[in-house]
Design a protein around this motif. Structure first.
Motif, PDB file in Angstrom:
ATOM      1  N   ALA A 163      14.781  47.528 121.961  1.00  0.00           N
ATOM      2  CA  ALA A 163      13.570  46.795 121.594  1.00  0.00           C
ATOM      3  C   ALA A 163      12.429  47.742 121.240  1.00  0.00           C
ATOM      4  CB  ALA A 163      13.150  45.874 122.741  1.00  0.00           C
ATOM      5  N   VAL A 164      12.252  48.790 122.037  1.00  0.00           N
ATOM      6  CA  VAL A 164      11.164  49.727 121.771  1.00  0.00           C
ATOM      7  C   VAL A 164      11.417  50.500 120.478  1.00  0.00           C
ATOM      8  CG1 VAL A 164       9.898  51.730 122.634  1.00  0.00           C
ATOM      9  CG2 VAL A 164      10.615  49.932 124.221  1.00  0.00           C
ATOM     10  N   ALA A 165      12.648  50.948 120.279  1.00  0.00           N
ATOM     11  CA  ALA A 165      12.962  51.689 119.052  1.00  0.00           C
ATOM     12  C   ALA A 165      12.730  50.824 117.822  1.00  0.00           C
ATOM     13  CB  ALA A 165      14.411  52.177 119.103  1.00  0.00           C
ATOM     14  N   ALA A 166      13.102  49.532 117.903  1.00  0.00           N
ATOM     15  CA  ALA A 166      12.884  48.633 116.771  1.00  0.00           C
ATOM     16  C   ALA A 166      11.400  48.432 116.519  1.00  0.00           C
ATOM     17  CB  ALA A 166      13.572  47.294 117.025  1.00  0.00           C
ATOM     18  N   ALA A 167      10.623  48.262 117.600  1.00  0.00           N
ATOM     19  CA  ALA A 167       9.182  48.038 117.451  1.00  0.00           C
ATOM     20  C   ALA A 167       8.483  49.245 116.836  1.00  0.00           C
ATOM     21  CB  ALA A 167       8.564  47.712 118.812  1.00  0.00           C
ATOM     22  N   LEU A 168       8.960  50.444 117.175  1.00  0.00           N
ATOM     23  CA  LEU A 168       8.318  51.667 116.691  1.00  0.00           C
ATOM     24  C   LEU A 168       8.956  52.198 115.409  1.00  0.00           C
ATOM     25  CD1 LEU A 168       7.889  53.595 120.077  1.00  0.00           C
ATOM     26  CD2 LEU A 168       6.200  52.181 118.885  1.00  0.00           C
ATOM     27  N   ALA A 169      10.043  51.567 114.977  1.00  0.00           N
ATOM     28  CA  ALA A 169      10.782  52.021 113.789  1.00  0.00           C
ATOM     29  C   ALA A 169      11.222  53.470 113.937  1.00  0.00           C
ATOM     30  CB  ALA A 169       9.949  51.828 112.523  1.00  0.00           C
ATOM     31  N   ILE A 170      11.899  53.750 115.060  1.00  0.00           N
ATOM     32  CA  ILE A 170      12.432  55.085 115.318  1.00  0.00           C
ATOM     33  C   ILE A 170      13.927  54.961 115.629  1.00  0.00           C
ATOM     34  CG2 ILE A 170      10.257  56.041 116.155  1.00  0.00           C
ATOM     35  CD1 ILE A 170      11.305  55.662 119.027  1.00  0.00           C
ATOM     36  N   PRO A 171      14.694  56.011 115.450  1.00  0.00           N
ATOM     37  CA  PRO A 171      16.131  55.936 115.743  1.00  0.00           C
ATOM     38  C   PRO A 171      16.400  55.806 117.240  1.00  0.00           C
ATOM     39  CG  PRO A 171      15.524  58.146 115.022  1.00  0.00           C
ATOM     40  CD  PRO A 171      14.320  57.302 114.821  1.00  0.00           C
ATOM     41  N   TYR A 172      17.526  55.170 117.535  1.00  0.00           N
ATOM     42  CA  TYR A 172      17.948  54.903 118.910  1.00  0.00           C
ATOM     43  C   TYR A 172      19.274  55.619 119.145  1.00  0.00           C
ATOM     44  CZ  TYR A 172      19.761  52.111 122.856  1.00  0.00           C
ATOM     45  OH  TYR A 172      20.289  51.686 124.065  1.00  0.00           O
ATOM     46  N   ALA A 173      19.271  56.631 120.036  1.00  0.00           N
ATOM     47  CA  ALA A 173      20.475  57.415 120.329  1.00  0.00           C
ATOM     48  C   ALA A 173      20.935  57.134 121.749  1.00  0.00           C
ATOM     49  CB  ALA A 173      20.189  58.906 120.155  1.00  0.00           C
ATOM     50  N   VAL A 174      22.241  57.154 121.944  1.00  0.00           N
ATOM     51  CA  VAL A 174      22.849  56.876 123.245  1.00  0.00           C
ATOM     52  C   VAL A 174      23.835  57.986 123.575  1.00  0.00           C
ATOM     53  CG1 VAL A 174      24.330  55.302 124.557  1.00  0.00           C
ATOM     54  CG2 VAL A 174      22.616  54.382 122.983  1.00  0.00           C
ATOM     55  N   ALA A 175      23.794  58.456 124.825  1.00  0.00           N
ATOM     56  CA  ALA A 175      24.794  59.397 125.310  1.00  0.00           C
ATOM     57  C   ALA A 175      25.544  58.763 126.475  1.00  0.00           C
ATOM     58  CB  ALA A 175      24.137  60.700 125.767  1.00  0.00           C
ATOM     59  N   GLU A 176      26.847  58.891 126.460  1.00  0.00           N
ATOM     60  CA  GLU A 176      27.747  58.363 127.490  1.00  0.00           C
ATOM     61  C   GLU A 176      27.626  56.847 127.650  1.00  0.00           C
ATOM     62  OE1 GLU A 176      29.621  59.240 131.881  1.00  0.00           O
ATOM     63  OE2 GLU A 176      27.795  60.273 131.335  1.00  0.00           O
ATOM     64  N   ALA A 177      28.161  56.146 126.687  1.00  0.00           N
ATOM     65  CA  ALA A 177      28.296  54.691 126.768  1.00  0.00           C
ATOM     66  C   ALA A 177      29.761  54.370 127.025  1.00  0.00           C
ATOM     67  CB  ALA A 177      27.840  54.038 125.473  1.00  0.00           C
ATOM     68  N   SER A 178      30.004  53.258 127.691  1.00  0.00           N
ATOM     69  CA  SER A 178      31.376  52.810 127.892  1.00  0.00           C
ATOM     70  C   SER A 178      31.418  51.294 127.835  1.00  0.00           C
ATOM     71  CB  SER A 178      31.942  53.310 129.221  1.00  0.00           C
ATOM     72  OG  SER A 178      31.209  52.791 130.309  1.00  0.00           O
ATOM     73  N   VAL A 179      32.568  50.763 127.446  1.00  0.00           N
ATOM     74  CA  VAL A 179      32.763  49.321 127.335  1.00  0.00           C
ATOM     75  C   VAL A 179      34.055  48.954 128.063  1.00  0.00           C
ATOM     76  CG1 VAL A 179      33.180  47.373 125.790  1.00  0.00           C
ATOM     77  CG2 VAL A 179      31.532  49.144 125.146  1.00  0.00           C
ATOM     78  N   ALA A 180      33.947  48.062 129.024  1.00  0.00           N
ATOM     79  CA  ALA A 180      35.119  47.567 129.747  1.00  0.00           C
ATOM     80  C   ALA A 180      35.318  46.100 129.379  1.00  0.00           C
ATOM     81  CB  ALA A 180      34.918  47.720 131.256  1.00  0.00           C
ATOM     82  N   GLN A 181      36.271  45.829 128.503  1.00  0.00           N
ATOM     83  CA  GLN A 181      36.469  44.464 128.003  1.00  0.00           C
ATOM     84  C   GLN A 181      36.764  43.468 129.123  1.00  0.00           C
ATOM     85  OE1 GLN A 181      35.871  43.465 125.048  1.00  0.00           O
ATOM     86  NE2 GLN A 181      35.910  45.294 123.769  1.00  0.00           N
ATOM     87  N   LYS A 182      37.335  43.942 130.222  1.00  0.00           N
ATOM     88  CA  LYS A 182      37.683  43.040 131.327  1.00  0.00           C
ATOM     89  C   LYS A 182      36.450  42.436 131.987  1.00  0.00           C
ATOM     90  CE  LYS A 182      37.953  46.757 134.766  1.00  0.00           C
ATOM     91  NZ  LYS A 182      38.842  47.463 135.724  1.00  0.00           N
ATOM     92  N   GLN A 183      35.260  42.986 131.708  1.00  0.00           N
ATOM     93  CA  GLN A 183      34.033  42.442 132.302  1.00  0.00           C
ATOM     94  C   GLN A 183      33.495  41.241 131.524  1.00  0.00           C
ATOM     95  OE1 GLN A 183      33.348  43.454 135.168  1.00  0.00           O
ATOM     96  NE2 GLN A 183      34.579  45.330 135.169  1.00  0.00           N
ATOM     97  N   ARG A 184      34.050  41.000 130.355  1.00  0.00           N
ATOM     98  CA  ARG A 184      33.591  39.866 129.556  1.00  0.00           C
ATOM     99  C   ARG A 184      33.877  38.551 130.279  1.00  0.00           C
ATOM    100  NH1 ARG A 184      35.624  38.479 123.371  1.00  0.00           N
ATOM    101  NH2 ARG A 184      34.287  36.646 123.065  1.00  0.00           N
ATOM    102  N   GLY A 185      32.832  37.763 130.485  1.00  0.00           N
ATOM    103  CA  GLY A 185      32.972  36.480 131.144  1.00  0.00           C
ATOM    104  C   GLY A 185      33.030  36.553 132.653  1.00  0.00           C
ATOM    105  N   GLY A 186      33.047  37.756 133.215  1.00  0.00           N
ATOM    106  CA  GLY A 186      33.116  37.921 134.664  1.00  0.00           C
ATOM    107  C   GLY A 186      31.734  38.036 135.285  1.00  0.00           C
ATOM    108  N   ARG A 187      31.695  38.593 136.496  1.00  0.00           N
ATOM    109  CA  ARG A 187      30.414  38.638 137.205  1.00  0.00           C
ATOM    110  C   ARG A 187      29.446  39.646 136.615  1.00  0.00           C
ATOM    111  NH1 ARG A 187      30.576  42.237 141.962  1.00  0.00           N
ATOM    112  NH2 ARG A 187      32.437  43.536 141.855  1.00  0.00           N
ATOM    113  N   PHE A 188      29.936  40.545 135.761  1.00  0.00           N
ATOM    114  CA  PHE A 188      29.051  41.483 135.066  1.00  0.00           C
ATOM    115  C   PHE A 188      28.793  41.061 133.620  1.00  0.00           C
ATOM    116  CE2 PHE A 188      30.859  44.236 138.406  1.00  0.00           C
ATOM    117  CZ  PHE A 188      29.709  44.790 138.926  1.00  0.00           C
TER     118      PHE A 188
END
Length: 391
Positions: free
Chosen positions: A99-124
């Protein structure tokens, strides 16, 4: 560049030591070494253990904080050139950066992201969806653990690069600590009644009732299979599961010297005084202590995973064995109790860190990757009609 830094899992100045905090601190240090001005823009912690209502509250609070932060950072002299988020996943989504990067029109970089598909629809699920939304806004993703790449890639916009960044430390304190090995070893031996003639094994990890405790239990069982008079074991760390950790070694008849929480400034000296780093690494991404130990010249015995294998060279800088296998772990330790093998592994371990995992190389890589991200972002902005950019 002026970089807005944020770690939704744990801020780099959090009072509780952990591998996550260490990586965050190392990233800030590497960015600063590359000549960038880094500001920790929020200590808002979005970490949650799976409570749906709390996740919803955190999301609402994050939205309000993002709006406020966007206004503050838009003030003259405070606008960053890039937003950098470290460690983004379903338990600690980023409610601020996109949200902040979009508001300021600056690039948004991420280090160490992960996606666990098993969390979809669960408690997370709330955190899971928020993390996917953040990845969909990312302009660059840096992967420290090669195991994360396949899960993250499908959630990025076409053309958004995902680049590897080797886990790293500032090797200098560990390299210089080698000169004081003899004195540090003598001091530790006197304080804790250790035999300096034996090989010293060391492990350093928090004591939590999760995979950390599981690793300690595997370590205790593995070392119980080795003649007790053939080594000394030093353990650095503390935490809520300390009683269970101590019990694991006592029940297996393994004598261990518990050092408690060792200040970060004393870790290089501790590692330099020892001979072999041992850690089963059950369900761990890579473990920064594995890198630090090698920087101090210690070969490593660890449970393997793609992340661990990216920092420890099996048969070169140590031995990797199947996770949770005490028998295989004990055999690997026994092999490295041999002085010539241990010396060769330690020398290779030190070279490994200097050549591949030192902060200097990381600083240069970050400078290049983030510079490319910024140029690419602004080129795309210039080519986008204003009415589309506003939408």
């Amino acid at each position: 560049m002026r970089i807005a830094f944020y770690a939704p899992m744990k801020a780099p100045d959090d009072p509780v030591a952990s591998g996550d905090r260490l990586v965050a601190r190392n990233l800030v240090a590497a960015l600063e070494r590359g000549g960038h001005e880094v500001a920790l823009v929020s200590r808002f912690r979005s970490y949650d253990r799976g409570h749906r209502e709390r996740q919803a509250r955190l999301a609402r609070l994050g939205a309000r904080l993002a709006a406020r932060l966007g206004r503050v950072l838009a003030e003259p002299g405070r606008r960053p050139d890039l937003w950098f988020t470290y460690h983004l996943y379903h338990k600690a989504p980023d409610h601020l950066g996109p949200a902040v990067a979009a508001a300021l029109a600056i690039p948004y970089a991420v280090a160490e992201a992960s996606v666990a598909q098993k969390q979809r629809g669960g408690r997370f699920d709330t955190g899971y969806r928020a993390s996917l939304a953040a990845l969909a806004r990312a302009d660059c993703v840096l992967t420290l653990n090669p195991n994360d790449a396949a899960g993250v890639a499908p959630h990025l916009r076409p053309g958004v690069p995902m680049e590897p960044l080797a886990p790293f430390v500032d090797a200098a304190p560990f390299l210089s600590a080698a000169a004081g090995r003899k004195a540090e070893r003598a001091s530790l031996a006197a304080r804790h009644s250790l035999d300096p003639a034996k090989p010293w094994l060391v492990a350093a990890a928090m004591m939590r009732a999760d995979q950390k405790l599981a690793s300690y239990r595997v370590l205790a069982e593995a070392l119980s299979l080795i003649a007790p008079q053939s080594f000394e074991l030093l353990i650095a760390g503390t935490g809520p599961a300390e009683a269970e950790v101590r019990a694991a070694f006592a029940e297996r008849g393994v004598a261990a010297t518990f050092l408690g929480q060792v200040p970060s400034g004393e870790v290089p000296g501790l590692f330099a005084a020892c001979d072999l780093y041992v850690w089963p690494a059950v369900k761990e991404a890579f473990g920064m202590a594995l890198v630090e130990a090698q920087a101090a010249g210690l070969p490593v015995v660890a449970g393997t995973s793609p992340g661990v294998a990216s920092v420890v060279g099996d048969g070169e800088t140590g031995r990797l064995v199947p996770q949770g296998d005490p028998g295989a772990f004990s055999e690997a330790v026994r092999a490295l109790l041999d002085p010539p093998r241990r010396a060769a592994g330690g020398a290779a371990a030190r070279r490994n860190v200097v050549e591949r995992h030192d902060i200097g190389a990381a600083a240069a890589a970050l400078d290049r990757l983030l510079g490319e991200t910024r140029r690419r972002f602004h080129a795309a902005q210039a080519a986008t009609p204003p009415f589309e950019r506003a939408g």
